[in-house]
Design an enzyme around this catalytic site. Structure first.
Site, short mmCIF file in Angstrom:
data_model
loop_
_atom_site.label_atom_id
_atom_site.label_comp_id
_atom_site.label_asym_id
_atom_site.label_seq_id
_atom_site.Cartn_x
_atom_site.Cartn_y
_atom_site.Cartn_z
N ARG A 89 0.79 -1.24 0.00
CA ARG A 89 0.00 0.00 0.00
C ARG A 89 0.82 1.29 0.00
O ARG A 89 0.24 2.37 0.19
CB ARG A 89 -0.99 0.04 1.18
CG ARG A 89 -1.90 -1.18 1.23
CD ARG A 89 -3.15 -0.91 2.00
NE ARG A 89 -2.89 -0.62 3.41
CZ ARG A 89 -3.82 -0.36 4.29
NH1 ARG A 89 -5.09 -0.34 3.94
NH2 ARG A 89 -3.51 -0.12 5.54
N ASP A 90 2.11 1.20 -0.15
CA ASP A 90 2.86 2.43 -0.32
C ASP A 90 4.07 2.20 -1.22
O ASP A 90 5.18 2.59 -0.90
CB ASP A 90 3.29 2.99 1.03
CG ASP A 90 3.69 4.46 0.95
OD1 ASP A 90 3.39 5.09 -0.09
OD2 ASP A 90 4.31 4.96 1.89
N ILE A 91 3.84 1.54 -2.34
CA ILE A 91 4.91 1.34 -3.31
C ILE A 91 5.20 2.67 -3.99
O ILE A 91 4.30 3.32 -4.51
CB ILE A 91 4.50 0.31 -4.39
CG1 ILE A 91 4.16 -1.03 -3.76
CG2 ILE A 91 5.58 0.18 -5.45
CD1 ILE A 91 5.31 -1.93 -3.51
N ASN A 95 10.51 4.29 -1.73
CA ASN A 95 10.45 3.19 -0.77
C ASN A 95 11.11 1.92 -1.30
O ASN A 95 11.01 0.87 -0.69
CB ASN A 95 9.00 2.88 -0.41
CG ASN A 95 8.45 3.88 0.59
OD1 ASN A 95 9.23 4.58 1.23
ND2 ASN A 95 7.15 3.94 0.70
#
Lengths: 363, 225
Positions: A89-91, A95
């Site tokens: 959920r935070d690609i 990151n």
């Protein structure tokens, strides 16, 4: 931590819980946790770069085999998450960390969680530029496809050398417009159920736009373009999965993905920013000393001599106590303390446990 | 009270009793069964490395529930737990806990668990197995047996799917369902039979007047310092 009403922060708990469960070559390894004066620190293995920084510095010089190598590792790591029922959920490029062996690892699981069929999930996840249309339209029941949209954005970023949907904007509406401009506007025929999404009535496109992704990237190799098309499919149900992406022709035609070890070794991002910061700090220190000297010129000489030793002490302290923050804006806080990590070969340390993920919820 | 006066048996009863605290609290704050199961597993894990005199089980029990609820994505507020502890034990001064006591204990428990927070339970595989065996009518009965296994330390020793199978085995035998062919087809190892025996032994021991023994053992816990 002391201010926390509900004890150990939920997001940090999630991150630790999930990282403890995952062990994979392409996922950042949590070395341990430490509690110091009320704050919890997570210690990770040491990584030299993040992908966003590499794109920023060398983006135009990536060769196709290198991009394939990064993408293959990204998809392999993400596939491992998905088969273990974890949504990242935070690609985003920032990151994805890369070390000087060319290994890419997924990091920052602050927004990750286990997939469950029952629960409604929050739609306020993923950095805006990488957020898929179903989240922008307020969906609370979604699955692994959300990560694949972000992977598509990263892919385009690697190919193009710049962020794909770079809304310098901060609003969902504008972000959605950016997506529609390139990917066309969706309707019930290509995305059954879209009209039932919570914010569809507010945000629905005013006029139909045709998809121009193909034209926009027509200079690309057609296997790459084909894969990108499948990743940036508006309807999440039709978006390609990690495993299908990994077996797509793109990864199995010449030039094949290169061996990570053969990738060029870049000067450490930490060192890069750090040298600048050290130089800047040194400049400031000299300036301060000069000013002090000016002011004190009429005063006692002994005091002047004591002057230089004080800032020296200060800067040493900041190196030891500072935290190496593995993510963040280039030229931001990241440089702090990485000198000590380089010397001791230690991993980077993420900030207090209250922090993870907060930066990606903006907007 | 010296540790040497304690034997393993009493200690295990102590833990069992404190675990019933979790269940009672959970009924009040209304959390899912999975949260209760996770909380119990945390508590059992904690007391593998810590002794009862070190960490007060009266506080560890609600804290495990608090942490499990958070880890299983259905947070319960600490003040709610504090409220229900007071309600459950209005006159017992050994149960006077503040929010900060729970939050402090939370950190200690996280350390004791070494931050391993994911626990798998037999419940998930239970549904799949029963569906496959065509014995969905046994669901409630088997579910009850699985709940009972948390009064033992099976979850620390055996993989959850084998526990689920053992419970199905007991349920099918006691309800005279023919499950032999299905079990044979599964080709599971002897472990299922052993686990079933363990569960049955446990039910046997439960028949003896356990409540009384628990009461005696628990009254010997040192008062809170």
């Amino acid at each position: 931590m002391e201010n926390e009403k509900e004890g150990f922060p939920k997001t940090a708990l999630r991150e630790i819980k999930i990282l403890k469960k995952l062990r994979h070559e392409n996922i950042i390894e949590l070395k341990g946790t430490a509690i110091s004066s009320g704050a919890t620190y997570m210690v990770f293995e040491y990584m030299d770069h993040d992908l966003s920084d590499l794109v920023f510095r060398f983006g135009n010089k990536f060769c196709p085999a290198q991009i394939k190598c990064y993408m293959k590792q990204l998809l392999t790591g993400l596939h491992y998450c998905h088969v273990n029922h974890v949504l990242h959920r935070d690609i985003k490029a920032a990151n994805l960390l890369v070390n000087n062996n060319g290994t890419l690892k997924l990091a920052d699981f602050g927004l990750a969680r286990f997939i469950s069929n029952e629960d409604r999930l929050t739609n306020n996840v993923t950095t805006l530029n990488y957020r898929p249309p179903e989240l922008l339209l307020g969906s609370t029941k979604y699955g692994t496809a959300v990560d694949m949209w972000s992977v598509g954005c990263v892919f385009a970023e690697l190919l193009d050398g710049k962020i794909l949907f770079d809304g310098k904007n901060k609003s969902k509406v504008q972000q959605l417009c950016k997506i529609f401009e390139l990917c066309g506007t969706p309707d019930e025929s290509c995305w059954p159920g879209i009209t039932k999404l919570p914010w569809y009535d507010h945000l629905k496109p005013k006029k139909a736009i045709t998809r121009r992704l193909h034209e926009h990237f027509r200079h690309l190799d057609h296997h790459a373009l084909e894969l990108l098309e499948k990743m940036l499919t508006l309807n999440p149900a039709q978006r390609i999965s990690t495993i299908d992406a990994l077996v797509s022709d793109y990864f199995w035609t010449d030039p094949l993905p290169c061996d990570p070890k053969s990738l060029p070794k870049y000067q450490s991002s930490h060192q890069f920013t750090n040298l600048h910061q050290l130089a800047y700090r040194e400049l400031k220190r000299v300036k301060r000393l000069k000013e002090a000297a000016k002011q004190q010129s009429g005063k006692d000489r002994a005091q002047e001599q004591a002057g230089p030793s004080q800032p020296m002490h200060e800067s040493q302290q900041s190196i030891h106590s500072g935290r190496g923050h593995y993510h963040g804006n280039p030229g931001g806080e990241r440089g702090h303390g990485s000198v000590s990590h380089l010397q001791h070969g230690l991993g980077s340390v993420s900030g207090p446990s209250g922090m993870p993920g907060t930066d990606s919820q903006g907007g | 009270m010296q540790m040497s006066n304690w034997n393993d048996y009493e200690e295990s009863i102590e833990v069992t009793f404190a675990l019933s605290d979790i269940t009672k609290l959970a009924q009040n704050v209304k959390v899912r069964q999975r949260v209760v199961a996770t909380a119990i597993t945390y508590m059992r894990r904690v007391y593998i490395s810590k002794s009862l005199t070190e960490y007060d089980p009266r506080l560890v029990a609600p804290t495990c529930l608090y942490l499990a609820a958070k880890a299983e994505e259905s947070t319960v507020q600490a003040r709610l737990l504090v409220f229900y502890i007071k309600k459950l034990y209005p006159d017992d001064t050994r149960y006077r806990f503040e929010i900060k006591d729970i939050l402090e204990m939370e950190m200690k428990i996280l350390e004791a668990l070494n931050y391993y927070l994911v626990v798998f339970h037999p419940y998930r595989s239970l549904t799949q197995f029963l569906q496959d065996a065509g014995m969905m009518d046994l669901m409630q009965f088997t579910w009850g047996i699985v709940n009972d296994t948390y009064k033992m330390d099976l979850i620390l020793i055996h993989p959850p799917h084998l526990i689920a199978l053992a419970c199905i085995y007991i349920a099918s035998v006691s309800k005279d369902k023919d499950s032999v062919a299905w079990f044979e087809e599964l080709r599971v190892d002897m472990n299922v039979k052993n686990i079933s025996m363990e569960i049955l032994d446990f039910y046997d021991s439960m028949r003896n007047n356990i409540d009384e023994r628990i009461g005696i053992a628990f009254s010997r816990l040192p008062p809170r310092s």
